[in-house]
Design a protein around this motif. Structure first.
Motif, short mmCIF file in Angstrom:
data_model
loop_
_atom_site.label_atom_id
_atom_site.label_comp_id
_atom_site.label_asym_id
_atom_site.label_seq_id
_atom_site.Cartn_x
_atom_site.Cartn_y
_atom_site.Cartn_z
N ASP C 14 0.81 -1.23 0.00
CA ASP C 14 0.00 0.00 0.00
C ASP C 14 0.84 1.28 0.00
O ASP C 14 0.26 2.37 0.10
N PHE C 15 2.15 1.19 -0.10
CA PHE C 15 2.98 2.37 0.12
C PHE C 15 2.61 3.52 -0.82
O PHE C 15 2.46 4.67 -0.40
N GLY C 17 -0.22 3.92 -2.60
CA GLY C 17 -1.58 4.37 -2.37
C GLY C 17 -1.69 5.22 -1.11
O GLY C 17 -2.43 6.22 -1.08
N THR C 18 -0.94 4.84 -0.08
CA THR C 18 -0.97 5.62 1.16
C THR C 18 -0.41 7.02 0.93
O THR C 18 -0.96 8.01 1.42
N HIS C 20 -0.47 8.63 -1.90
CA HIS C 20 -1.51 9.36 -2.63
C HIS C 20 -2.56 9.90 -1.66
O HIS C 20 -3.00 11.05 -1.78
N GLY C 21 -2.97 9.06 -0.70
CA GLY C 21 -3.97 9.51 0.28
C GLY C 21 -3.48 10.70 1.08
O GLY C 21 -4.22 11.70 1.25
N VAL C 22 -2.25 10.63 1.54
CA VAL C 22 -1.67 11.73 2.32
C VAL C 22 -1.64 13.02 1.50
O VAL C 22 -2.01 14.10 1.97
N LYS C 24 -3.51 13.81 -1.07
CA LYS C 24 -4.86 14.29 -1.38
C LYS C 24 -5.57 14.88 -0.16
O LYS C 24 -6.47 15.71 -0.31
N ARG C 25 -5.19 14.43 1.03
CA ARG C 25 -5.76 15.06 2.23
C ARG C 25 -5.27 16.49 2.39
O ARG C 25 -5.99 17.36 2.86
N PRO C 28 -6.16 18.59 -2.05
CA PRO C 28 -7.18 17.86 -2.82
C PRO C 28 -7.17 18.19 -4.31
O PRO C 28 -7.59 17.36 -5.11
N GLU C 31 -2.92 16.99 -8.81
CA GLU C 31 -3.07 15.82 -9.67
C GLU C 31 -1.76 15.05 -9.65
O GLU C 31 -0.70 15.65 -9.84
N ILE C 33 0.85 12.21 -11.05
CA ILE C 33 1.27 11.34 -12.15
C ILE C 33 2.34 10.40 -11.60
O ILE C 33 3.38 10.85 -11.12
N ASP C 34 2.07 9.12 -11.64
CA ASP C 34 3.05 8.14 -11.19
C ASP C 34 4.02 7.86 -12.32
O ASP C 34 3.65 7.22 -13.31
N ARG C 129 5.73 8.64 3.32
CA ARG C 129 4.38 8.99 3.78
C ARG C 129 4.38 10.20 4.70
O ARG C 129 3.53 11.08 4.59
N ASP C 130 5.34 10.24 5.63
CA ASP C 130 5.25 11.16 6.76
C ASP C 130 5.93 12.50 6.52
O ASP C 130 5.60 13.49 7.18
#
Lengths: 268, 268, 268
Positions: C14-15, C17-18, C20-22, C24-25, C28, C31, C33-34, C129-130
């Motif tokens: 999930d690295f 995706g996580t 991306h979530g961070v 987007k929070r 928002p 955009e 691009i991977d 992530r952090d």
């Protein structure tokens, strides 16, 4: 509105892309975040753990999850709302429950029974496309959870069985929950368990896996250990994991999820 | 405007991400849906079948597909419009044709010849980046198909050869078209073929693959079979597939696309 | 604002995706691009080369890159601005430098030290992530680079060591930089090197890899060679690569990044 998406579909086939297409036809404004599609095929427990770990990092929205070995059989298709207002969509096989319980509890659950919110034809083998993606997309557009079908008692939902560790005086018996790309091997232990066993950073233990024994040292991070040293550390999701500084613990040990690991304490 | 994207590029390298970048530089408003990039390298037939299966689930828009073993050679780069108004972009090697013919037919085809709609430098080995992605992005911005280059007679397009099954009195000779992540093995058969051979749900047959024989039962879904039982079922794209309830048929049988499967009927 | 994202995280866990979530929070509207997440685990040089090759194809924006074997140790987390106005975010281990130097040079570099632009809790093992994703997201929202932390002298940044080829009278000694999904094998050579050695299209040479020798021919593209023939060609990123028309060079030769290749010239 954000829709997050987790599954065991992999990215080799079109399953994920097709679900994206279905969602976008219904909810063109929805934005999809793929948490992962690398859950091992049909491993509901691993899907449940990853969803539970990652949900707090996701924007609030609709959270679609599909690991569904019982597709086409008796298992119910579900949508539920957590105490935090998140909406989760997926099969009633335990996949959604740990994430919901950790994020405010299950406030309401409904069976996906209203054909208005499914594709016109629902296949017997691809409910991700025909049932779950449309439901998620309609929720993202603002359809009320209650519209999707009759309520289900949250107590009646199927639960997954997360293995529990045994923390003893001389030994901890733990289970491998997850192995990641870097070979880091997550156990069903938290720092509280290691604290209880007095395994603080710097303490040496012995790991026993599949009849082999290895020395390891409790550490805060990879960089605290010498290259090649085996460490026990609190990972980024606050589980205790086994790693090798600069290498792959999973490769060295040949471990897989579900395997038992014994940690022998008071190593001289 | 949506651009869907299918290729054999895989996700290990930067090919897909680079095409996304190129598209977004030209058409920042375009939204990209990745159908899959897991088509086996240079397998035009598999790409054509997956595109054909998935297109009806995609929003209408521009549909970019690149499986292109002839890149840099004589094969034409193409864009075409279907009777439904979808725009398809890719090489003239048969990749686009089944999807177009199933979705309204080919209304117009044009060769990508106008350098205004390609990158300034077109490499000889990565037309996905230099030619096809820019063309798709310009179409998504509203450039007319006719602007991209001279028309091509739809009858003159290269076709792929989809193997045909033989349905006899005692035996069906079929070919494996596709094997998915779960090991489900898709054949070039439809339910009409099984109906003609009177193989209805519950009927037992014998499968012959690579000199081995296996019993199988026709079923509606995995859940209709006992664990470990081999079933023949209509999959989510309406092809007949072979599966094992709770296992991987492809692994058991060691099958791969292109292989012959004989189905022996009237098993006692 | 576009955020591009390159890492060695793979897509199984999930690295990505996580992260991306961070993002987007926090942002928002951003955009993502991977570019790719398939960099081999902890191979900083390969990450640096791919970022450098692909950046010119990306919209200008924030460019997040994480290949970070030193996470949790002494290496600095960085953000920098290029002469072209691109913003790059990642660890100070050389990953960002070649891309920045090729795209306008490093105009300013800052250490990520301001906790306002990180998550509340920064783990010791997942700075992607952090730390890095939040910094990228805040930059995308318009936070000034200078806000993230104290300036760092661009000259003091860690550099990666890109191996150099030796072009001699009778022989070229080169190194494999990268092997792609199709088995094409990129060398640390450019067309200028081959020109200097008079290896023009049509010229035959001998390749020596791991004690074996193979004939090869310089060609403009795959289609210029006979099926099965080994070619040396200028690839789409202007490196000289080895390929086999219709096959996988990497598989035939068994090569991997870092391996030496000798090209013997003046083959009769």
């Amino acid at each position: 509105m954000v829709i997050t998406f987790l599954s065991d579909f992999g990215l080799q086939d079109d399953f994920v892309g097709t679900c994206h297409g279905v969602i976008k036809r219904i909810a063109p404004e929805a934005e999809i975040i793929d948490i992962t599609h690398g859950i091992p095929p049909q491993h509901v427990l691993q899907g449940a753990l990853v969803l539970c770990n990652t949900l707090p990092y996701m924007p609030e929205g609709v959270h679609l999850a599909v690991v569904d070995p019982g597709v086409g059989g008796q298992r119910r298709p579900l949508a539920l709302r957590t105490g935090e207002g998140r909406l989760l969509v997926g099969p009633d096989n335990g996949l959604l429950v740990p994430a919901a319980e950790k994020n405010g509890g299950i406030e309401a659950a409904h069976e996906l029974a209203n054909p208005e919110y499914a594709l016109d034809t629902v296949s017997r083998t691809f409910h991700g496309r025909d049932l779950f993606s449309p439901a998620a997309a309609h929720l993202a557009r603002g359809v009320a959870l209650e519209e999707l079908g009759p309520p289900v008692d949250p107590q009646a939902l199927v639960r997954v069985d997360v293995p529990k560790a045994e923390v003893g005086q001389n030994r901890i018996r733990a289970t491998v929950l997850y192995v990641d790309r870097f070979g880091n091997t997550q156990l069903n232990l938290t720092r509280a368990d290691l604290d209880q066993a007095q395994v603080l950073p710097g303490v040496r233990v012995e790991l026993e896996l599949a009849l082999e024994r290895y020395y390891a040292v409790a550490a805060r991070t990879f960089a605290d250990a010498r290259p090649g040293e085996v460490i026990l550390y609190e990972d980024a999701y606050r589980n205790i994991s086994i790693a090798i500084n600069g290498g792959s613990a999973a490769e060295l040990f040949g471990v897989a999820p579900g395997q038992e690991v014994r940690i022998h304490l008071r190593t001289p």
